[in-house]
Write a protein that holds these residues in place. Sequence first.
Motif, PDB file in Angstrom:
ATOM      1  N   GLU A   1     -11.244   2.828  -1.548  1.00 36.30           N
ATOM      2  CA  GLU A   1     -11.296   3.577  -0.297  1.00 36.30           C
ATOM      3  C   GLU A   1     -10.016   3.342   0.471  1.00 36.30           C
ATOM      4  OE1 GLU A   1     -14.746   2.176   1.798  1.00 36.30           O
ATOM      5  OE2 GLU A   1     -13.700   0.420   2.583  1.00 36.30           O
ATOM      6  N   ARG A   2      -9.771   4.257   1.371  1.00 32.91           N
ATOM      7  CA  ARG A   2      -8.579   4.158   2.213  1.00 32.91           C
ATOM      8  C   ARG A   2      -9.005   4.456   3.640  1.00 32.91           C
ATOM      9  NH1 ARG A   2      -2.848   7.498   1.946  1.00 32.91           N
ATOM     10  NH2 ARG A   2      -1.655   5.962   3.171  1.00 32.91           N
ATOM     11  N   THR A   3      -8.925   3.457   4.460  1.00 30.71           N
ATOM     12  CA  THR A   3      -9.408   3.597   5.835  1.00 30.71           C
ATOM     13  C   THR A   3      -8.267   3.964   6.767  1.00 30.71           C
ATOM     14  OG1 THR A   3      -9.113   1.222   6.105  1.00 30.71           O
ATOM     15  CG2 THR A   3     -11.303   1.996   5.493  1.00 30.71           C
ATOM     16  N   GLY A   4      -8.536   4.952   7.611  1.00 32.71           N
ATOM     17  CA  GLY A   4      -7.556   5.349   8.613  1.00 32.71           C
ATOM     18  C   GLY A   4      -6.257   5.868   8.038  1.00 32.71           C
ATOM     19  N   GLY A   5      -6.292   6.289   6.795  1.00 34.06           N
ATOM     20  CA  GLY A   5      -5.086   6.832   6.183  1.00 34.06           C
ATOM     21  C   GLY A   5      -4.007   5.798   5.918  1.00 34.06           C
ATOM     22  N   SER A   6      -4.391   4.504   5.953  1.00 38.78           N
ATOM     23  CA  SER A   6      -3.372   3.477   5.731  1.00 38.78           C
ATOM     24  C   SER A   6      -3.809   2.507   4.640  1.00 38.78           C
ATOM     25  CB  SER A   6      -3.073   2.750   7.036  1.00 38.78           C
ATOM     26  OG  SER A   6      -2.078   1.770   6.849  1.00 38.78           O
ATOM     27  N   VAL A   7      -4.410   1.405   5.046  1.00 43.21           N
ATOM     28  CA  VAL A   7      -4.779   0.350   4.101  1.00 43.21           C
ATOM     29  C   VAL A   7      -5.820   0.851   3.102  1.00 43.21           C
ATOM     30  CG1 VAL A   7      -5.918  -1.894   3.936  1.00 43.21           C
ATOM     31  CG2 VAL A   7      -4.219  -1.475   5.718  1.00 43.21           C
ATOM     32  N   SER A   8      -5.675   0.408   1.860  1.00 47.24           N
ATOM     33  CA  SER A   8      -6.621   0.767   0.817  1.00 47.24           C
ATOM     34  C   SER A   8      -7.194  -0.485   0.178  1.00 47.24           C
ATOM     35  CB  SER A   8      -5.937   1.620  -0.249  1.00 47.24           C
ATOM     36  OG  SER A   8      -6.825   1.909  -1.319  1.00 47.24           O
ATOM     37  N   THR A   9      -8.442  -0.369  -0.256  1.00 55.47           N
ATOM     38  CA  THR A   9      -9.103  -1.459  -0.970  1.00 55.47           C
ATOM     39  C   THR A   9      -9.621  -0.928  -2.297  1.00 55.47           C
ATOM     40  OG1 THR A   9      -9.819  -2.478   1.110  1.00 55.47           O
ATOM     41  CG2 THR A   9     -10.955  -3.150  -0.895  1.00 55.47           C
ATOM     42  N   LEU A  10      -9.287  -1.631  -3.355  1.00 58.80           N
ATOM     43  CA  LEU A  10      -9.819  -1.325  -4.684  1.00 58.80           C
ATOM     44  C   LEU A  10     -10.885  -2.369  -4.983  1.00 58.80           C
ATOM     45  CD1 LEU A  10      -9.560   0.288  -7.412  1.00 58.80           C
ATOM     46  CD2 LEU A  10      -7.961  -1.491  -8.138  1.00 58.80           C
ATOM     47  N   THR A  11     -12.078  -1.910  -5.299  1.00 59.91           N
ATOM     48  CA  THR A  11     -13.195  -2.816  -5.572  1.00 59.91           C
ATOM     49  C   THR A  11     -13.614  -2.673  -7.023  1.00 59.91           C
ATOM     50  OG1 THR A  11     -13.985  -2.625  -3.285  1.00 59.91           O
ATOM     51  CG2 THR A  11     -15.543  -3.448  -4.927  1.00 59.91           C
ATOM     52  N   ILE A  12     -13.773  -3.813  -7.662  1.00 60.48           N
ATOM     53  CA  ILE A  12     -14.283  -3.830  -9.025  1.00 60.48           C
ATOM     54  C   ILE A  12     -15.592  -4.611  -8.995  1.00 60.48           C
ATOM     55  CG2 ILE A  12     -13.820  -4.324 -11.448  1.00 60.48           C
ATOM     56  CD1 ILE A  12     -10.838  -4.575 -10.722  1.00 60.48           C
ATOM     57  N   GLN A  13     -16.668  -3.947  -9.350  1.00 60.88           N
ATOM     58  CA  GLN A  13     -17.981  -4.596  -9.357  1.00 60.88           C
ATOM     59  C   GLN A  13     -18.288  -5.130 -10.750  1.00 60.88           C
ATOM     60  OE1 GLN A  13     -20.133  -1.074  -7.870  1.00 60.88           O
ATOM     61  NE2 GLN A  13     -20.655  -2.283  -6.048  1.00 60.88           N
ATOM     62  N   ARG A  14     -19.045  -6.215 -10.777  1.00 60.18           N
ATOM     63  CA  ARG A  14     -19.504  -6.797 -12.051  1.00 60.18           C
ATOM     64  C   ARG A  14     -18.332  -6.882 -13.043  1.00 60.18           C
ATOM     65  NH1 ARG A  14     -22.434  -2.676 -10.635  1.00 60.18           N
ATOM     66  NH2 ARG A  14     -21.912  -1.417 -12.468  1.00 60.18           N
TER      67      ARG A  14
ATOM     68  N   VAL B   1      -8.580 -15.186  -9.601  1.00 58.18           N
ATOM     69  CA  VAL B   1      -9.334 -15.620 -10.768  1.00 58.18           C
ATOM     70  C   VAL B   1     -10.811 -15.518 -10.410  1.00 58.18           C
ATOM     71  CG1 VAL B   1      -9.780 -17.458 -12.414  1.00 58.18           C
ATOM     72  CG2 VAL B   1      -7.485 -17.186 -11.444  1.00 58.18           C
ATOM     73  N   THR B   2     -11.574 -14.866 -11.243  1.00 60.14           N
ATOM     74  CA  THR B   2     -12.983 -14.684 -10.957  1.00 60.14           C
ATOM     75  C   THR B   2     -13.797 -14.861 -12.229  1.00 60.14           C
ATOM     76  OG1 THR B   2     -14.595 -13.228  -9.864  1.00 60.14           O
ATOM     77  CG2 THR B   2     -13.050 -12.185 -11.389  1.00 60.14           C
ATOM     78  N   GLU B   3     -15.070 -15.042 -12.040  1.00 59.47           N
ATOM     79  CA  GLU B   3     -15.969 -15.176 -13.183  1.00 59.47           C
ATOM     80  C   GLU B   3     -16.541 -13.813 -13.549  1.00 59.47           C
ATOM     81  OE1 GLU B   3     -17.620 -19.708 -12.293  1.00 59.47           O
ATOM     82  OE2 GLU B   3     -18.898 -17.953 -11.966  1.00 59.47           O
ATOM     83  N   LYS B   4     -16.766 -13.639 -14.804  1.00 60.33           N
ATOM     84  CA  LYS B   4     -17.372 -12.405 -15.289  1.00 60.33           C
ATOM     85  C   LYS B   4     -18.659 -12.118 -14.517  1.00 60.33           C
ATOM     86  CE  LYS B   4     -19.504 -10.559 -19.500  1.00 60.33           C
ATOM     87  NZ  LYS B   4     -19.809 -10.814 -20.938  1.00 60.33           N
ATOM     88  N   GLY B   5     -18.791 -10.863 -14.080  1.00 59.01           N
ATOM     89  CA  GLY B   5     -19.989 -10.459 -13.351  1.00 59.01           C
ATOM     90  C   GLY B   5     -19.829 -10.449 -11.844  1.00 59.01           C
ATOM     91  N   LYS B   6     -18.788 -11.102 -11.341  1.00 60.78           N
ATOM     92  CA  LYS B   6     -18.549 -11.135  -9.902  1.00 60.78           C
ATOM     93  C   LYS B   6     -17.825  -9.863  -9.472  1.00 60.78           C
ATOM     94  CE  LYS B   6     -19.727 -15.571  -9.186  1.00 60.78           C
ATOM     95  NZ  LYS B   6     -20.809 -15.993  -8.275  1.00 60.78           N
ATOM     96  N   ASP B   7     -17.929  -9.563  -8.173  1.00 63.86           N
ATOM     97  CA  ASP B   7     -17.192  -8.438  -7.602  1.00 63.86           C
ATOM     98  C   ASP B   7     -15.882  -8.940  -6.999  1.00 63.86           C
ATOM     99  OD1 ASP B   7     -20.131  -6.773  -6.122  1.00 63.86           O
ATOM    100  OD2 ASP B   7     -19.529  -7.118  -8.209  1.00 63.86           O
ATOM    101  N   VAL B   8     -14.839  -8.100  -7.054  1.00 55.06           N
ATOM    102  CA  VAL B   8     -13.571  -8.452  -6.425  1.00 55.06           C
ATOM    103  C   VAL B   8     -13.064  -7.282  -5.580  1.00 55.06           C
ATOM    104  CG1 VAL B   8     -12.867 -10.108  -8.198  1.00 55.06           C
ATOM    105  CG2 VAL B   8     -12.198  -7.706  -8.426  1.00 55.06           C
ATOM    106  N   GLU B   9     -12.321  -7.631  -4.555  1.00 56.83           N
ATOM    107  CA  GLU B   9     -11.675  -6.623  -3.707  1.00 56.83           C
ATOM    108  C   GLU B   9     -10.183  -6.886  -3.660  1.00 56.83           C
ATOM    109  OE1 GLU B   9     -15.011  -5.262  -0.395  1.00 56.83           O
ATOM    110  OE2 GLU B   9     -13.246  -6.402   0.223  1.00 56.83           O
ATOM    111  N   LEU B  10      -9.416  -5.864  -3.903  1.00 53.98           N
ATOM    112  CA  LEU B  10      -7.962  -5.964  -3.871  1.00 53.98           C
ATOM    113  C   LEU B  10      -7.460  -5.056  -2.756  1.00 53.98           C
ATOM    114  CD1 LEU B  10      -7.345  -5.544  -7.724  1.00 53.98           C
ATOM    115  CD2 LEU B  10      -7.996  -7.603  -6.460  1.00 53.98           C
ATOM    116  N   ARG B  11      -6.465  -5.559  -2.028  1.00 52.00           N
ATOM    117  CA  ARG B  11      -6.020  -4.825  -0.842  1.00 52.00           C
ATOM    118  C   ARG B  11      -4.584  -4.347  -0.999  1.00 52.00           C
ATOM    119  NH1 ARG B  11      -6.584  -5.365   5.254  1.00 52.00           N
ATOM    120  NH2 ARG B  11      -4.478  -4.940   6.056  1.00 52.00           N
ATOM    121  N   CYS B  12      -4.315  -3.174  -0.430  1.00 51.61           N
ATOM    122  CA  CYS B  12      -2.969  -2.617  -0.446  1.00 51.61           C
ATOM    123  C   CYS B  12      -2.616  -2.093   0.938  1.00 51.61           C
ATOM    124  CB  CYS B  12      -2.865  -1.484  -1.457  1.00 51.61           C
ATOM    125  SG  CYS B  12      -1.302  -0.561  -1.375  1.00 51.61           S
TER     126      CYS B  12
END
Lengths: 115, 115
Positions: free
Chosen positions: B68-81, B12-23
């Motif tokens: 982005e996907r680092t080292g061909g494994s873990v990925s992070t999806l970032t949503i800004q603002r 849960v985040t506030e409008k305008g904040k950045d979030v990072e989701l990991r896979c």
Amino acid sequence: AQSVSQHNHHVILSEAASLELGCNYSYGGTVNLFWYVQYPGQHLQLLLKYFSGDPLVKGIKGFEAEFIKSKFSFNLRKPSVQWSDTAEYFCAVIPSGGSNYKLTFGKGTLLTVNP
Amino acid sequence: GAGVSQSPSNKVTEKGKDVELRCDPISGHTALYWYRQSLGQGLEFLIYFQGNSAPDKSGLPSDRFSAERTGGSVSTLTIQRTQQEDSAVYLCASSTGLAGGGTQYFGPGTRLLVL
């Protein structure tokens, strides 16, 4: 671009009733076809898939689907549903071969099975 | 074996904040995908990574989204603002990377709510 149409938004059945969920796709070439299921509170799981060969494919939990190329259809069937089959079902398609990798999903069909 | 894992499960985040989701994909799977599942829109493709190749970002809805996907494994999806329309379940999937034929296995998703 390909598209997938699932005709039924919400299907309500009683236990032991037979099930058929419709799925039609639009694409000019050969495709791989999938049915995924999402049980309440759980993640998407693969139910069954068709790549080639026998157009009647069997999946988990007694589900099967038939690929009819002439009708661009991949309907999901189960002869006798159970309460535990209550879930949302998604049909998906991906062009086979080449560099294709984007799954295109239908809008989903919510199945409610009443005990 | 271990399936696709995602974190956090809820955000849960506030409008305008950045979030990072990991896979974290299934070990040995070279292909990784992000999809978004929202009411009324169904499941939409966002981005695809395959090995060391340049990712296919064609599904990202705006330049506020990046992955982005680092080292061909873990990925992070970032949503800004973040905006309220970003509220959805973000799903990650992985596969062996065989074009068209690699079955995609999904994680449990991250449910994002933007207030």
